[in-house]
Write a protein that holds these residues in place. Structure first.
Motif, PDB file in Angstrom:
ATOM      1  N   ALA A 764       0.841  -1.205   0.000  1.00 52.38           N
ATOM      2  CA  ALA A 764       0.000   0.000   0.000  1.00 52.38           C
ATOM      3  C   ALA A 764       0.873   1.251   0.000  1.00 52.38           C
ATOM      4  O   ALA A 764       1.779   1.380   0.828  1.00 52.38           O
ATOM      5  CB  ALA A 764      -0.917   0.004   1.218  1.00 52.38           C
ATOM      6  N   PRO A 765       0.609   2.220  -0.912  1.00 56.47           N
ATOM      7  CA  PRO A 765       1.404   3.447  -0.940  1.00 56.47           C
ATOM      8  C   PRO A 765       1.066   4.409   0.186  1.00 56.47           C
ATOM      9  O   PRO A 765       1.798   5.354   0.441  1.00 56.47           O
ATOM     10  CB  PRO A 765       1.051   4.062  -2.296  1.00 56.47           C
ATOM     11  N   SER A 832      -7.754  10.553  12.988  1.00 55.57           N
ATOM     12  CA  SER A 832      -7.573   9.723  11.796  1.00 55.57           C
ATOM     13  C   SER A 832      -6.901  10.496  10.676  1.00 55.57           C
ATOM     14  O   SER A 832      -6.974  11.719  10.594  1.00 55.57           O
ATOM     15  CB  SER A 832      -8.921   9.190  11.303  1.00 55.57           C
ATOM     16  N   ALA A 833      -6.253   9.733   9.796  1.00 57.02           N
ATOM     17  CA  ALA A 833      -5.645  10.286   8.585  1.00 57.02           C
ATOM     18  C   ALA A 833      -5.210   9.137   7.693  1.00 57.02           C
ATOM     19  O   ALA A 833      -4.921   8.032   8.167  1.00 57.02           O
ATOM     20  CB  ALA A 833      -4.447  11.171   8.919  1.00 57.02           C
ATOM     21  N   ALA A 834      -5.167   9.411   6.396  1.00 54.04           N
ATOM     22  CA  ALA A 834      -4.477   8.540   5.447  1.00 54.04           C
ATOM     23  C   ALA A 834      -3.159   9.238   5.131  1.00 54.04           C
ATOM     24  O   ALA A 834      -3.151  10.358   4.619  1.00 54.04           O
ATOM     25  CB  ALA A 834      -5.303   8.357   4.175  1.00 54.04           C
ATOM     26  N   VAL A 835      -2.038   8.582   5.466  1.00 51.14           N
ATOM     27  CA  VAL A 835      -0.734   9.238   5.366  1.00 51.14           C
ATOM     28  C   VAL A 835       0.157   8.503   4.370  1.00 51.14           C
ATOM     29  O   VAL A 835      -0.041   7.328   4.070  1.00 51.14           O
ATOM     30  CB  VAL A 835      -0.024   9.306   6.739  1.00 51.14           C
ATOM     31  N   ARG A 836       1.125   9.222   3.863  1.00 54.83           N
ATOM     32  CA  ARG A 836       2.133   8.608   2.997  1.00 54.83           C
ATOM     33  C   ARG A 836       2.808   7.461   3.747  1.00 54.83           C
ATOM     34  O   ARG A 836       3.168   7.607   4.913  1.00 54.83           O
ATOM     35  CB  ARG A 836       3.142   9.666   2.585  1.00 54.83           C
ATOM     36  N   ALA A 837       2.986   6.330   3.093  1.00 58.03           N
ATOM     37  CA  ALA A 837       3.468   5.127   3.784  1.00 58.03           C
ATOM     38  C   ALA A 837       4.777   5.379   4.525  1.00 58.03           C
ATOM     39  O   ALA A 837       4.950   4.939   5.667  1.00 58.03           O
ATOM     40  CB  ALA A 837       3.621   3.983   2.788  1.00 58.03           C
ATOM     41  N   TYR A 932      -4.465   2.241  19.118  1.00 56.39           N
ATOM     42  CA  TYR A 932      -3.709   2.678  17.946  1.00 56.39           C
ATOM     43  C   TYR A 932      -3.845   1.604  16.860  1.00 56.39           C
ATOM     44  O   TYR A 932      -3.530   0.426  17.105  1.00 56.39           O
ATOM     45  CB  TYR A 932      -2.232   2.863  18.289  1.00 56.39           C
ATOM     46  N   LEU A 933      -4.314   2.005  15.686  1.00 52.15           N
ATOM     47  CA  LEU A 933      -4.496   1.074  14.577  1.00 52.15           C
ATOM     48  C   LEU A 933      -3.845   1.640  13.321  1.00 52.15           C
ATOM     49  O   LEU A 933      -3.998   2.831  13.022  1.00 52.15           O
ATOM     50  CB  LEU A 933      -5.993   0.850  14.318  1.00 52.15           C
ATOM     51  N   VAL A 934      -3.132   0.788  12.589  1.00 51.10           N
ATOM     52  CA  VAL A 934      -2.544   1.165  11.312  1.00 51.10           C
ATOM     53  C   VAL A 934      -2.907   0.102  10.283  1.00 51.10           C
ATOM     54  O   VAL A 934      -2.781  -1.100  10.554  1.00 51.10           O
ATOM     55  CB  VAL A 934      -1.006   1.286  11.404  1.00 51.10           C
ATOM     56  N   VAL A 935      -3.376   0.530   9.117  1.00 52.87           N
ATOM     57  CA  VAL A 935      -3.588  -0.363   7.976  1.00 52.87           C
ATOM     58  C   VAL A 935      -2.608   0.052   6.894  1.00 52.87           C
ATOM     59  O   VAL A 935      -2.637   1.194   6.425  1.00 52.87           O
ATOM     60  CB  VAL A 935      -5.029  -0.279   7.446  1.00 52.87           C
ATOM     61  N   GLY A 936      -1.711  -0.880   6.520  1.00 49.83           N
ATOM     62  CA  GLY A 936      -0.707  -0.560   5.513  1.00 49.83           C
ATOM     63  C   GLY A 936       0.178  -1.759   5.230  1.00 49.83           C
ATOM     64  O   GLY A 936      -0.124  -2.893   5.635  1.00 49.83           O
TER      65      GLY A 936
END
Length: 957
Positions: A764-765, A832-837, A932-936
């Motif tokens: 995932a980018p 929340s945020a969608a961040v650069r990998a 704390y959760l991260v999807v990547g």
């Protein structure tokens, strides 16, 4: 831009100008009068309202520097909408310099000579307003809606970035916004299933170097290669006042607006002359097959036939052709692909742009059918043959005309809608009063016209056929690729320097650095309400709104996800879907056709607590629409065929969603917060639960839960209470019974602290981040409401600490936010945020730092003042449209409120102390209590996350 995009929806934003038989005054006498009152401003025309027709009255002027000004008066609400549309989009760019127009959309919010960095959003938010900007191939627009007392401030802001921007555009700002654009592309294109479809099709559909052959957001290699001076040169070429339309609408008059326009805009020098680009017909000599493997569940077939251009004579019949072939439940592709369960989805649209249009077809085959994309292509082409034999019916034409009429009337409901329509017509036709011509061309379409355009653009013609298939499944493509776009080498970094620029400077007679002060806040009236309770126990709340002859209705029936069993979660959603299918007296197609002929909409959906039915109708068609509503609600067929098709579609949609990082994050986060509760499960169900649902389950859920007692009806109409209440009662009076109350409990699971839960999305980018916890249920004036006031400075607006840090300062994300959320059953807090990998670990550090700092040190005096101003000045915008009124009324019913709660809230905003806000922050923002959760991409992220000193656990859904 066009009025109607038949296959998808009526496009309301392009708009409605006054009718051709309205009073139009463009005499020399009128022009000279204006010039004497306001030197340098010429009246072009004045169009008065015509009560017998759909119309938007306006006055059109032009300044000596070429700026076109349109003023529309609407005194129904104390607000004003301001729109600046520049006739420049990605089509004005050059090969190898893509993305400039969109990039400037970002730069225009970064401050100008007299507006400090990051102040543009802040000034408008503090004024109680909303704002945004959009870019497409053909234009860029910037717009604000604010209380009317803020008008002069908006003109000052827009003039400053039109005439005084470039000295404030620095290399540093350029580099930060370049990262933001990369994040936007990652979120909207690269990390989204099928995200690169359109840009790949455009490269094949248009000749190399054609303005539509590159995406609006641009290629990142182009933005990496250029420097800030390339951007400045682009601005100087295209962003002059003579290439702009400035439209103001609302509780204003031309006499109030013109002196301010003259003051702020007249000194701005004219830019280079702008000519409209030539419209060259696009043709293909043979079918072009292209393909792409993607991280998707379902393969997708896309077929694009080049056609005409926007507002050309053939556009309207092509729109109708698209509707017949694939525009809804009565279309050929629905019949041949969707209803037969060969495809999960299929459709046709005819998107048009200034220089070119295309007939665009898509289909996603159902894996259970065993069909390849080649098979699907054959069925599409067989459907063309079927159309040729079927022909065009009067019914086809009547449905389109009804959609256009209703779309035109609904487009009058907001000042923003009317202003954007005037601006679009002026930009692309030079005539804000174009609406009658636009409507007339659809009304004039004949059956023969539709057959003619089919023969001219589709039958036997070449197209771009693109296959998108899951990784490793190239055997599913329609055909081997036979087209490759030309590859270019544009060399190394740009050498454009400041010396290459020819700047334009305005000469002022006043101090432009002084921000105008606003007048007194306008008085805002809460809608006058009427209330009733039907004999069968339904609470009804309504208000009369006479601005348009329309009726909007919302029915809330208790019974949603929380009335289900966990092993069959999604049952309420499946039941709602079947209520939108066939009835005992109508097939699905007949029901859709009947609604289309009325220009009406009935939408049924389910959420956690309710099944919601939304109805939208022209009031003249309300009786017929309510008769169809009654049929849908009380005579559902619940047929085996409809059930099986919807069940298969649901399962395929879930599998498709499991490829989406945002969906994975939402599901994992809910599971962490709610454990074994049904609230931990997705509203639409899981693969296992949908598989377990039977048709008898649907019938049982409907029988048990679809009852009137405890239901609510909220209605906004131009009809008075007596007329409307009679109609509502007649529709629902035979409905009887009471549903059992949900027995759901929400036991909070034990979650270990100092842990990052990591969900793997390989390669995932971007990474999706969620940080939060369970917290309060919703209230209206209590701790929940006050905590959201506390949150405003932290992550509740664009200029919040978290967004400015992660987006504007660091360039990690396209947007970061925090909020308290909840309903009557449970609630929580989430960041929340969608961040650069590659910035995932750093983003978590910044989130944690900001949360801890705010919890320990609280809000500043400046932030407290900003919050008070921003929230208490929003009232002018709260009740403008029927849908806004519906939301307000629904809140009153749900919480058993009096309309005076608005004043109670305003008092809290004005008087809440700094110490109370700080106490709330300390109480609710302890990061040690948060998940704390991260999807990547786990393989690259896990080592970096472990360096943060937190335990990293692999988490599977």
């Amino acid at each position: 831009m066009k009025l109607t995009k038949i296959a998808v929806a009526i496009l309301l934003t392009t708009g409605l100008a006054a009718c051709s038989n309205s009073s139009v005054n463009n005499t020399n006498e009128a022009a000279s009068t204006v010039q004497s009152a306001y030197p340098g401003i010429t009246l072009i025309e004045s169009v008065a309202a015509n009560a017998a027709e759909i119309s938007i009255p306006y006055k059109k002027y032009q300044l000596e520097n070429g700026l076109t000004v349109i003023v529309h008066e609407d005194h129904s609400d104390p607000l004003v909408h301001v729109d600046v549309t520049y006739h420049v989009g990605s089509a004005r760019e050059e090969l190898g310099k893509s993305g400039f127009a969109h990039f400037f959309e970002h730069m225009m919010f970064q401050g100008s000579e007299n507006v400090a960095d990051e102040e543009h959003f802040k000034i408008i938010t503090e004024a109680g307003g909303t704002l945004n900007g959009t870019t497409n191939s053909d234009r860029t627009n910037y717009f604000e809606t604010v209380p009317v007392n803020q008008l002069e401030k908006m003109l000052w802001l827009e003039a400053d970035r039109m005439g005084f921007l470039l000295d404030a555009v620095t290399q540093e700002k350029f580099e930060v916004q370049r990262e933001t654009v990369k994040n936007e592309r990652g979120q909207r294109v690269d990390n989204r299933p099928y995200g690169r479809l359109n840009e790949r099709v455009s490269q094949a559909l248009y000749p190399d170097g054609h303005p539509y052959s590159w995406p609006v957001i641009g290629f990142m290699d182009d933005l990496n290669r250029v420097n800030v001076n390339d951007l400045k040169a682009f601005f100087l070429r295209w962003y002059g006042p003579n290439n702009a339309t400035f439209t103001i609408g609302g509780d204003v008059s031309a006499d109030e607006v013109l002196p301010l326009v003259s003051k702020y805009f007249a000194p701005i020098p004219r830019g280079p002359e702008v000519e409209n680009a030539e419209k060259v017909a696009i043709t293909l000599d043979a079918d072009r097959y292209i393909s792409m493997e993607d991280k998707v569940h379902l393969p997708l077939l896309s077929m694009n036939f080049p056609t005409t251009y926007a507002r050309a004579a053939d556009e309207a019949p092509l729109d109708i052709l698209a509707e017949i072939i694939g525009g809804g439940n009565n279309s050929l592709l629905y019949k041949n692909l969707v209803k037969t369960q060969l495809a999960v989805q299929a459709g046709v649209s005819h998107p048009c742009r200034e220089l070119a249009c295309s007939l665009s077809i898509y289909a996603l085959p159902n894996p259970a059918s065993g069909k390849t994309l080649a098979d699907i292509e054959k069925i599409v082409r067989d459907s063309f043959t079927e159309f040729e034999q079927r022909g065009v019916t009067q019914d086809d034409l009547d449905k389109v005309k009804a959609k256009i009429e209703s779309g035109a009337i609904f487009g009058l409901q907001s000042v923003a809608g009317k202003v954007s329509q005037l601006a679009a017509f002026e930009t692309f036709t030079g005539n804000p009063n174009f609406i009658q011509d636009d409507l007339a061309r659809y009304n004039a379409v004949t059956k023969a016209d539709v057959m003619r355009v089919f023969n001219q653009y589709v039958k036997g013609k070449a197209a771009v056929i693109m296959s998108v298939v899951p990784e490793g499944q190239r055997q599913l493509i329609a055909a081997e690729d036979n087209f490759t776009p030309i590859s270019h080498d544009f060399g190394g970094p740009s050498t454009t320097s400041a010396d290459d620029l020819v700047a334009r400077k305005a000469v002022d007679t006043f101090d432009r650095s002084k921000q105008p002060t606003a007048g007194v806040n306008p008085a805002v009236e809460v809608p006058k309400l009427w209330q009733a309770t039907t004999a069968n126990g339904i609470a009804v709340l309504g208000t009369q709104s006479t601005e348009t002859p329309t009726t909007s209705l919302l029915i809330k029936v208790p019974g949603g996800q929380y009335s289900e069993q966990a092993e069959k979660v999604g049952l309420a959603t499946v039941t709602a879907a079947l209520l939108s299918e066939s009835t005992q007296n109508y097939t699905t197609e007949q029901m859709s056709g009947a609604l289309e002929k009325l220009g009406s909409t009935i939408r049924i959906s389910a959420n956690s607590t309710h099944t919601n039915i939304f109805v939208s109708s022209l009031t003249k068609n309300l009786d017929a629409t309510l008769a169809l509503l009654k049929e849908k609600l009380f005579n559902p067929a619940f047929s085996e065929e409809d059930f099986n098709r919807n069940k298969q579609q649901s399962m395929q949609n879930i599998q498709h969603a499991l490829k989406d990082a945002g969906y994975l994050a939402s599901n994992a986060y809910s599971k962490l917060l709610y454990g074994d509760s049904i609230a931990a499960l997705p509203n639409g169900g899981t693969l296992e639960s949908i598989e377990a649902i039977s048709l008898d389950d649907v019938k049982g859920f409907y029988k048990a839960n679809f009852k009137p007692q405890g239901s609510e009806v909220i209605v906004v109409s131009d009809l008075d209470q007596q007329a409307l209440q009679t109609k509502v009662t007649a529709t629902l009076d035979n409905w009887q019974g009471k549903a059992p109350a949900p027995t759901t409990t929400f036991v909070e699971p034990n979650i270990a602290g100092n842990v990052i839960y990591l969900v793997d999305k390989p390669d995932a980018p971007q990474s999706e981040i969620r940080i939060g916890k369970r917290d309060m249920i919703e209230d209206i004036t209590g701790e929940f409401f006050k905590s959201n006031l506390m949150n405003f400075a932290l992550g509740g607006n664009f200029n919040s600490r978290i967004n400015l840090n992660l987006r504007e300062d660091k360039g990690y994300t396209y947007g970061a936010r925090t909020n308290f959320w909840g309903d009557s059953t449970s609630g929580g807090f989430t960041a929340s945020a969608a961040v650069r990998a590659d910035s995932t670990a750093a983003s978590i550090v910044e989130f944690t730092k900001e949360l801890n700092n705010y919890a320990q040190n609280g809000i500043s005096d400046e932030e407290l003042h900003f919050m008070r101003q921003a929230i208490n000045q929003k009232d002018a915008l709260k009740y403008e449209t029927p849908n806004a009124k519906l939301g307000f009324l629904a809140q009153i019913l749900e919480h058993d409120l009096q309309p005076s709660f608005v004043k109670d809230r305003n008092k809290i905003v004005s008087t809440i102390s700094k110490s109370e806000i700080n106490a709330l922050a300390a109480k609710h923002l302890n990061t040690k209590d948060m998940v704390y959760l991260v999807v990547g991409d786990a393989k690259s992220l896990k080592p970096e996350l472990e360096k943060l000193g937190m335990k990293v656990l692999d988490y599977k859904l």
